[in-house]
Enzyme design. Structure first.
Site, PDB file in Angstrom:
ATOM      1  N   ASP A  59       0.866  -1.175   0.000  1.00 42.79           N
ATOM      2  CA  ASP A  59       0.000   0.000   0.000  1.00 42.79           C
ATOM      3  C   ASP A  59       0.904   1.226   0.000  1.00 42.79           C
ATOM      4  O   ASP A  59       2.133   1.095  -0.012  1.00 42.79           O
ATOM      5  CB  ASP A  59      -0.961  -0.013   1.202  1.00 42.79           C
ATOM      6  CG  ASP A  59      -2.307   0.589   0.830  1.00 42.79           C
ATOM      7  OD1 ASP A  59      -2.314   1.756   0.411  1.00 42.79           O
ATOM      8  OD2 ASP A  59      -3.342  -0.103   0.943  1.00 42.79           O
ATOM      9  N   HIS A 130      -2.449   3.537  -4.883  1.00 42.62           N
ATOM     10  CA  HIS A 130      -1.827   3.147  -3.605  1.00 42.62           C
ATOM     11  C   HIS A 130      -0.354   2.799  -3.826  1.00 42.62           C
ATOM     12  O   HIS A 130       0.150   1.808  -3.296  1.00 42.62           O
ATOM     13  CB  HIS A 130      -2.578   1.958  -2.988  1.00 42.62           C
ATOM     14  CG  HIS A 130      -3.932   2.314  -2.429  1.00 42.62           C
ATOM     15  ND1 HIS A 130      -4.104   3.010  -1.253  1.00 42.62           N
ATOM     16  CD2 HIS A 130      -5.182   2.063  -2.890  1.00 42.62           C
ATOM     17  CE1 HIS A 130      -5.389   3.182  -1.007  1.00 42.62           C
ATOM     18  NE2 HIS A 130      -6.075   2.622  -1.995  1.00 42.62           N
ATOM     19  N   GLU A 204      -9.567   2.652  -5.351  1.00 38.73           N
ATOM     20  CA  GLU A 204      -9.248   4.029  -4.971  1.00 38.73           C
ATOM     21  C   GLU A 204      -8.085   4.617  -5.760  1.00 38.73           C
ATOM     22  O   GLU A 204      -7.197   5.251  -5.178  1.00 38.73           O
ATOM     23  CB  GLU A 204      -8.937   4.078  -3.467  1.00 38.73           C
ATOM     24  CG  GLU A 204     -10.075   3.593  -2.595  1.00 38.73           C
ATOM     25  CD  GLU A 204      -9.751   3.593  -1.110  1.00 38.73           C
ATOM     26  OE1 GLU A 204     -10.617   4.000  -0.328  1.00 38.73           O
ATOM     27  OE2 GLU A 204      -8.632   3.181  -0.726  1.00 38.73           O
TER      28      GLU A 204
HETATM   29  C1  ACM Z   1     -10.746  -0.716   0.264  1.00 35.59           C
HETATM   30  O1  ACM Z   1     -11.307  -0.631   1.364  1.00 35.59           O
HETATM   31  N1  ACM Z   1     -10.016   0.295  -0.200  1.00 35.59           N
HETATM   32  C2  ACM Z   1     -10.860  -1.907  -0.558  1.00 35.59           C
END
Ligand code: ACM
Length: 436
Positions: A59, A130, A204
């Site tokens: 991440d 990310h 995201e």
């Molecule tokens: C997530 O909660 N970004 C999959």
């Protein structure tokens, strides 16, 4: 240990399970946990009939997977100088370095350990967003050239939230990502029967840098890609194709469907309500249901002020028991494509084994019954069995949350959180999924 002593007492986990995928996702990117703790976690999952552990290995805040072809990913991407403490505008930084990664040999051992207990490890590398930890190690794969990325990204992100750093879409970057996934696919090959599944993320993705970057726009035009959502799908499709050639199937978060369908054989993990799952089912995908309102175990367990670093909406044990993955009103096509359910454990605020236990247990007990039998559960019936279950947790050395609320050492006085209300979150989910 006999099989019966390994099964959590007090829970109803008999007969044939309702769902094939009974998963838990653990975020080891934000908080590295040593292998011995992962083995203990696997043991506890197996005792709850959980058969999938999705390991969120990367991440913005950290990279935890040794890649032989790109050693800096773990060496540089696995280390940050400090970490955010608390949530929201009053959050601070803790000043404590955090580092760690898993070697490939350790992970092969973990895969075998889990398989021997009936648990498949599904590794996840989150791209193309990310991406800050990746870019701390290899800035040439970011937007604007290596020099510009180096100036923006000194290290994996000490803060929480979603970094706006994304991978660029040059062929060299696709090749880099492909090589990383080749190694991942090989390391996580499981002796268990069934498909090998690898997580590719896709959630995201902040698209501002793609939008503003002339080179990205030029590449999009030359490939006939109309917008950034389509670009995201194009990127994920390239990875899915590469993994398929390696015998691995992909699982991605529901955003993967935003710009078209990148991989008809992909499993779609639907976390932002049912919309992604319904679309995925209509497109013929297997879907895994992990709606945050019922399955996000980082969310606060009550609204009492003693609750540690309260984030998200209230998700009590009883709320988990109300989870109805396939309600009677669900369309047939949806019911046919639900492969299973998954609880997700994001670890921004779960920095120790004890705090992880607090978030996961006893909520996992209710989730495990939903995964095994379908939901919703008969709460008074579960409530009667809770003393036996909590005794079992105690005997297994689990630092669970007492039903009456957190013990003093489980509280985080003075560390700010950002509690959310259900109505606000539902409205936000509506906005977030409007483009699906
Ligand atoms: C997530 O909660 N970004 C999959």
């Amino acid at each position: 240990m006999s099989r019966s002593s390994r099964v959590a007492a007090g829970l109803r986990l008999d007969g044939e399970p309702r769902f094939a995928w009974r998963g838990v996702m653990l975020d080891v990117a934000r908080r590295f946990r040593p292998v011995a703790e992962l083995e203990r976690f696997v043991e506890l999952l197996a005792a709850h009939g959980v058969n999938v552990l999705q390991l969120h290995l990367t991440d913005d805040q950290g990279w935890r997977f040794e890649v032989r072809a790109y050693p800096r990913l773990a060496e540089i991407g696995g280390r940050r100088s400090q970490t955010q403490l608390g949530h929201g505008p009053r959050a601070t930084l803790d000043g404590v370095p955090h580092a760690g990664f898993y070697t490939q040999d350790e992970l092969r051992g973990l895969v075998r350990y889990a398989a021997a207990r009936g648990v498949r490890i599904v590794p996840e590398i989150d791209v193309p967003g990310h991406a800050q930890a990746i870019l701390a190690a290899y800035p040439e794969f970011g937007i604007g050239g290596a020099e510009a990325v180096r100036a923006r990204v000194a290290e994996p992100w000490p803060r929480f939230g979603i970094s706006d750093e994304v991978l660029n879409v040059e062929e060299a970057t696709l090749e880099f990502v492909g090589t990383v996934f080749d190694e991942l696919c090989e390391v996580f090959a499981s002796p268990l029967p069934g498909d090998a599944v690898v997580g590719i993320g896709g959630d995201e993705v902040r698209k501002d840098r793609w939008r503003a970057d002339p080179r990205t726009q030029e590449l999009m035009a030359s490939r006939g890609i109309g917008d950034e959502e389509e670009l995201q799908s194009w990127f994920l499709a390239r990875i899915a194709d590469r993994l398929r050639a390696n015998g691995c199937r992909v699982v991605g978060w529901d955003e993967m469907l935003e710009g078209g369908d990148p991989a008809p054989d992909a499993v779609v993990a639907s976390w932002r309500g049912p919309v992604g799952a319904e679309l995925g089912a209509r497109l013929g995908h297997d879907v895994v249901l992990c709606p945050d309102l019922w399955t996000y175990f980082d969310y606060r367990q009550s609204d009492v002020p003693e609750e540690p670093i309260p984030v998200g909406t209230v998700l009590s044990l009883e709320d988990v028991a109300t989870f109805d993955p396939v309600p009677p009103s669900a369309p047939d096509v949806f019911a046919r494509h639900v492969l299973g359910v998954q609880a997700n454990v994001w670890t921004e605020h779960l920095d120790t084994r004890e705090r992880l236990d607090y978030a996961v247990f006893p909520r996992l007990g209710a989730f495990a019954e939903v995964a095994w039998n379908g939901g919703p559960l008969d709460w008074p019936d579960l409530e009667r069995r809770l003393p036996a279950y909590l005794d079992w947790l105690e005997g297994a050395g689990v630092d669970f949350r007492p039903l009456a609320g957190p013990r003093p050492e489980q509280q985080r006085p003075g560390v700010p959180g950002v509690p959310r209300e259900r109505a606000d979150r539902l409205a936000e989910l509506g906005r977030l999924t409007a483009n699906l």
